[in-house]
Enzyme design. Structure first.
Site, short mmCIF file in Angstrom:
data_model
loop_
_atom_site.label_atom_id
_atom_site.label_comp_id
_atom_site.label_asym_id
_atom_site.label_seq_id
_atom_site.Cartn_x
_atom_site.Cartn_y
_atom_site.Cartn_z
CB SER A 97 63.85 51.95 33.78
OG SER A 97 62.88 51.95 33.26
CG HIS A 141 57.81 56.62 30.00
ND1 HIS A 141 57.49 56.58 28.71
CD2 HIS A 141 58.02 55.53 30.59
CE1 HIS A 141 57.56 55.40 28.51
NE2 HIS A 141 57.84 54.72 29.46
CD GLU A 189 40.41 33.38 45.93
OE1 GLU A 189 40.02 32.31 46.62
OE2 GLU A 189 40.48 33.55 44.77
CE LYS A 228 65.67 40.60 29.46
NZ LYS A 228 66.58 41.25 30.01
CG ASP A 229 58.97 44.22 28.28
OD1 ASP A 229 59.54 43.72 29.15
OD2 ASP A 229 58.73 45.52 28.26
C1 HEM Z 1 41.95 44.34 38.48
C2 HEM Z 1 41.42 43.58 37.76
C3 HEM Z 1 40.53 42.54 38.42
C4 HEM Z 1 40.73 41.60 39.41
C5 HEM Z 1 41.98 41.55 39.96
C6 HEM Z 1 39.55 40.90 39.35
C7 HEM Z 1 39.42 39.87 40.22
C8 HEM Z 1 38.27 38.92 40.39
C9 HEM Z 1 37.94 38.06 40.98
C10 HEM Z 1 38.95 37.48 42.19
C11 HEM Z 1 36.61 37.30 40.93
C12 HEM Z 1 36.27 35.88 41.47
C13 HEM Z 1 36.48 34.72 40.44
C14 HEM Z 1 35.68 33.43 40.77
O1 HEM Z 1 35.60 32.94 41.69
O2 HEM Z 1 34.78 33.34 39.87
C15 HEM Z 1 36.04 38.09 39.85
C16 HEM Z 1 34.93 37.96 39.36
C17 HEM Z 1 34.42 38.61 38.24
N1 HEM Z 1 34.76 39.87 37.62
FE1 HEM Z 1 36.71 40.56 38.12
N2 HEM Z 1 38.56 41.10 38.33
C18 HEM Z 1 39.10 42.27 37.48
C19 HEM Z 1 38.44 42.96 36.39
C20 HEM Z 1 37.24 42.89 36.19
C21 HEM Z 1 36.53 43.66 35.24
C22 HEM Z 1 37.24 44.89 34.52
C23 HEM Z 1 35.35 43.36 35.10
C24 HEM Z 1 34.07 43.69 34.09
C25 HEM Z 1 34.14 44.71 33.63
C26 HEM Z 1 35.10 42.07 35.75
C27 HEM Z 1 33.87 41.28 35.95
C28 HEM Z 1 33.68 40.15 36.83
C29 HEM Z 1 32.73 39.41 37.02
C30 HEM Z 1 31.30 39.58 36.29
C31 HEM Z 1 32.94 38.19 37.83
C32 HEM Z 1 32.04 37.36 38.34
C33 HEM Z 1 31.91 36.02 37.59
C34 HEM Z 1 32.75 34.99 38.03
O3 HEM Z 1 32.89 34.94 39.14
O4 HEM Z 1 33.46 34.39 37.30
N3 HEM Z 1 36.20 41.68 36.58
N4 HEM Z 1 36.98 38.97 39.61
#
Ligand code: HEM
Lengths: 255, 489
Positions: free
Chosen positions: B220, B216, B288, B244-245
């Site tokens: 852009s 900002h 992945e 649009k978004d």
């Molecule tokens: C930038 C954002 C985020 C990304 C890119 C991300 C990515 C991931 C990925 C790749 C997994 C594995 C999925 C699976 O095979 O189950 C995962 C699991 C998990 N994430 Fe995140 N996550 C993000 C944000 C968060 C936040 C903010 C929380 C909690 C406050 C969170 C909590 C969890 C938990 C508890 C799991 C394990 C449960 C599961 O495997 O389903 N994640 N996350």
């Protein structure tokens, strides 16, 4: 240090090992079956699920656990509450400690998970010549192309070995198992289980039914998932259409 | 954030708040009337889409965290309990799991947009660098998140990646011990990964706010790469780009929903439905999909970097800076430049050959004097490939931004994009898979890794020096009008 060295050794060997297995595994492509549950509107066939459960109970359950499935989940197979209570009551589980501090045996309840055949993994191995029969609750998700794989595995045993291959004691030749030498004896054969609903009693049919059942066990919410998906996507399509109209309207006074 | 006097609001409550904390004025200036180039194409939707994905990940992640247990004995079971026993748990988990992939899809398109239309160029360098930092934080978050369900790929992916750090000279071992919380991947690793996985997304939110703040300030970029000159070149953000978004986000969600509801496990690996087992190595460890190009670059470095190669590359770097990047050499003359070029490439090639033929009788055996081992070289190349994005604004200092007016840059940008896809494919295959004759997957990865680095370090500086570029339109408005006329005629 010791652990680190082992780990580095593993890391270094990972790349070559993976390709040896990929190239030398000699497993042909897995044939695809017609499943009622495939496709965006697919559903499970309750009769097939019941037959599959019968096979699990009568055959596989003597070696394989299914710890993640509870008796009450059998409702999805079309059983009513009383039937489920009766099925559960055929098994007993250890519970406790009671007020006197003793463990005791009681009949299983619908809320109990399927009873495992062995008290622990080592006991399972010991009873199977050192090979561990894996838990089947997630089997079709834990293998690539899982539903077809289980069918192929059940029907892939060969008595006649390829030239020059030798099996040690307790090994069997399976076309679709990685490395081909599997420590599970062929669990199913024609007419080994009797069906009450008149379905043909062939190995192929058994393999389809057990695979159908295991697919449900691994993915019990599949029908609800697809139904919800249909509604969600329909809604989104309409919403997108409306929003496109709104956007066009707003932009109509520009250029 | 301007110093213009505040305009009063009609609503008394809003006015009461705004006169004490001008948050409504800020929203109005930054999202209401904010002047935005009128000629955005659909590529400009992906920032908003990435923002939507970040919010989705945090919302579903917090719900997952309520049911998840960070303990090696319980983690896998707790995730399965979410899938089976928690109401709607399967939906929350599938949204989160596929959300990581779709977040990366959105961000990769967003990054491509920035490169193709030259959005990284002055005055937006810092905005761009903040974006690269977000990308790095996302990679860390996703990698750590994939460990949490504690399946086979969780454990073994973590083993491969954390072990890379041990290649760093002197401090490597300590870093690995710190990451693991011990001497192997075990419970302390899982608990600290969970803590970090909860923390990092909020750090991302912080950096995203800085990213938007920087946006900002500069405003852009746009598909023509021209700065808006008058009011005719811009539109207020609301309602033009809000509408649009909004539409773009819904279309994106449709694709996302197809995966969530109809093929929720298609982007994952079946091995992660097998509980982690330190005694059984999966036959084929792959990260992945969104890491695959970088994994290919990591594995492409199969040779040590000996002193000859390092010296040669150093001389070539001096040549590039003096003769290409500076446009007019400051310290050296043409003859010295020629010498640098010949000597540099000669040494680099000699060093590489010496490393590949360890039997050679050469002074100071190459095997003994390789300051950078193949493993460390791979790690450097992998991080370096992202580091190049940080210095991109200085590697490409061509005055024209948009690829529309730089035909050569455009062609190389397209080839570059294709080669990143090929690297992704190479990352997914076994290292010694043979394609034809002697040509195997490692060589494929090496060729395209080479091109990746050449694109940034040689092609872009050369193009910024020598590419003429096409004539630019006078203003955004003029270009839009003439296009509309052509379409009408
Ligand atoms: C930038 C954002 C985020 C990304 C890119 C991300 C990515 C991931 C990925 C790749 C997994 C594995 C999925 C699976 O095979 O189950 C995962 C699991 C998990 N994430 Fe995140 N996550 C993000 C944000 C968060 C936040 C903010 C929380 C909690 C406050 C969170 C909590 C969890 C938990 C508890 C799991 C394990 C449960 C599961 O495997 O389903 N994640 N996350």
């Amino acid at each position: 240090m010791f652990v680190r060295n082992i780990l580095s050794a593993i890391i270094i060997s990972v790349a070559p090992v993976s390709s040896v297995l990929a190239a030398g595994g000699d497993t042909p492509p897995i044939p695809s079956q017609d499943w009622s549950f495939s496709g965006p509107f697919g559903t499970y066939d309750k009769a097939a699920l019941q037959r599959g459960y019968k096979i699990y109970r009568e055959v596989c359950a003597s070696c394989h656990s299914m710890k993640r499935v509870r008796f009450r989940n059998l409702e999805a197979l079309g059983y009513n509450e009383d039937q489920i209570k009766a099925i559960a009551a055929e098994y007993s589980v250890e519970d406790g400690p009671n007020e006197d501090g003793d463990m005791f045996e009681r009949a299983a309840l619908p809320s109990d998970a399927f009873i495992s055949p062995f008290p622990n993994d080592n006991a399972a191995k010991a009873a199977n010549g050192g090979a561990f029969p894996p838990d089947l609750s997630l089997m079709t998700k834990a293998r690539a192309n899982g539903s077809n794989y289980v069918h192929a595995l059940m029907t892939g045993y060969k008595d006649k070995l390829p030239h020059g291959v030798e099996l040690s004691d307790g090994q069997y030749w399976n076309t679709y198992f990685t490395g081909n030498k599997i420590a599970m004896a062929p669990p199913l054969m024609d007419e080994s289980i009797s069906y009450e609903d008149g379905t043909i009693e062939t190995l192929d049919q058994y393999a389809k039914d057990i695979s159908h059942f295991l697919t449900w066990a691994a993915d019990p919410y599949m029908e609800e998932r697809k139904r919800t998906g249909f509604k969600v996507i329909l809604f989104l399509l309409i919403f997108a259409g409306v929003m496109y109209g709104v956007k066009r309207r707003i932009w109509s006074n520009i250029h | 954030m301007s110093n213009a006097p505040r305009e009063k609001f009609d609503n008394t409550v809003v006015e009461w708040v705004d006169s004490r904390l001008p948050i409504f004025t800020m929203m109005k200036n930054e999202y209401g009337v904010f002047p935005t180039p009128r000629n955005f194409n659909w590529f400009w939707n992906f920032g908003a889409i990435a923002m939507f994905m970040l919010i989705t990940m945090i919302a579903t992640g917090i719900v997952l965290a309520m049911h998840y247990t960070a303990d090696t004995k319980l983690a896998f079971d707790s995730v399965e309990r979410i899938m089976r026993d928690v109401n709607g748990g399967w939906l929350i988990r599938y949204i989160h799991m596929n959300g990581a992939s779709f977040f990366f899809i959105a961000v990769y398109i967003h990054i491509f947009r920035g490169m193709y239309y030259g959005s990284y160029k002055a005055p937006r360098e810092l905005l761009w660098i903040l974006g690269v930092i977000i990308f790095l934080l996302m990679m860390a978050t996703a990698f750590i998140g994939y460990v949490l369900p504690w399946g086979q790929m969780s454990l073994w992916g973590a083993t491969v990646i954390t072990n890379l750090f041990s290649a760093i000279p002197f401090v490597g071992e300590s870093i690995v011990t710190l990451l693991w919380g011990g001497f192997s991947i075990d419970n302390p690793t899982l608990t600290r990964f969970f803590a970090l996985h909860y923390l990092l997304p909020f750090v991302i939110v912080g950096v995203v706010l800085l990213h938007i703040w920087a946006l900002h300030v500069t405003g852009s970029n746009n598909p023509l790469g021209l700065e808006p000159k008058s009011k005719k070149d811009t539109l207020p953000f609301h309602p033009y780009y809000t509408s649009k978004d909004f539409f773009g986000i819904i279309v994106f969600i449709i694709f996302y929903a197809i995966f969530i509801f109809y093929m929720p496990d298609a982007l994952g690996h079946p091995d992660n439905y097998i509980p982690a087992n330190p005694l059984v190595t999966p036959p084929h460890i792959v990260p992945e999909w969104y890491f695959l190009p970088f994994y290919a670059i990591l594995r492409a470095v199969t040779f040590n970097m000996n002193i000859y190669m390092l010296a040669g590359l150093g001389l070539l770097a001096v040549f590039m800076v003096e003769f290409i990047w500076r446009h007019k050499p400051k310290y050296l003359n043409g003859f010295l430049g020629f010498l640098l070029l010949v000597l540099g490439s000669g040494l680099a090639v000699f060093g590489l050959l010496a490393d590949l033929n360890q039997g050679w009788e050469i002074p100071m055996s190459a095997a003994n004097l390789a300051p950078i081992s193949a493993k460390f070289g791979g790690v450097l190349a992998m991080f370096g490939s992202i580091g190049l994005l940080v210095i991109l604004p200085w590697l490409d200092n061509h005055p024209i931004r948009s690829a529309r007016f730089r035909p050569l840059f455009r062609i190389f940008m397209i080839i570059f994009t294709i080669s990143v896809f090929i690297l992704g494919y190479a990352g997914s295959q076994a290292a010694d898979k043979v394609y034809f004759m002697e040509f195997n997957n490692t060589m494929l990865a090496q060729i395209f890794t080479g091109f990746y680095f050449m694109f940034f370090l040689i092609i872009l500086p050369l193009l910024s020096r020598f590419e003429k570029g096409r004539e630019l339109p006078k203003s955004i408005n003029e270009a839009v009008l003439s296009k509309a006329q052509k379409a009408g005629a």
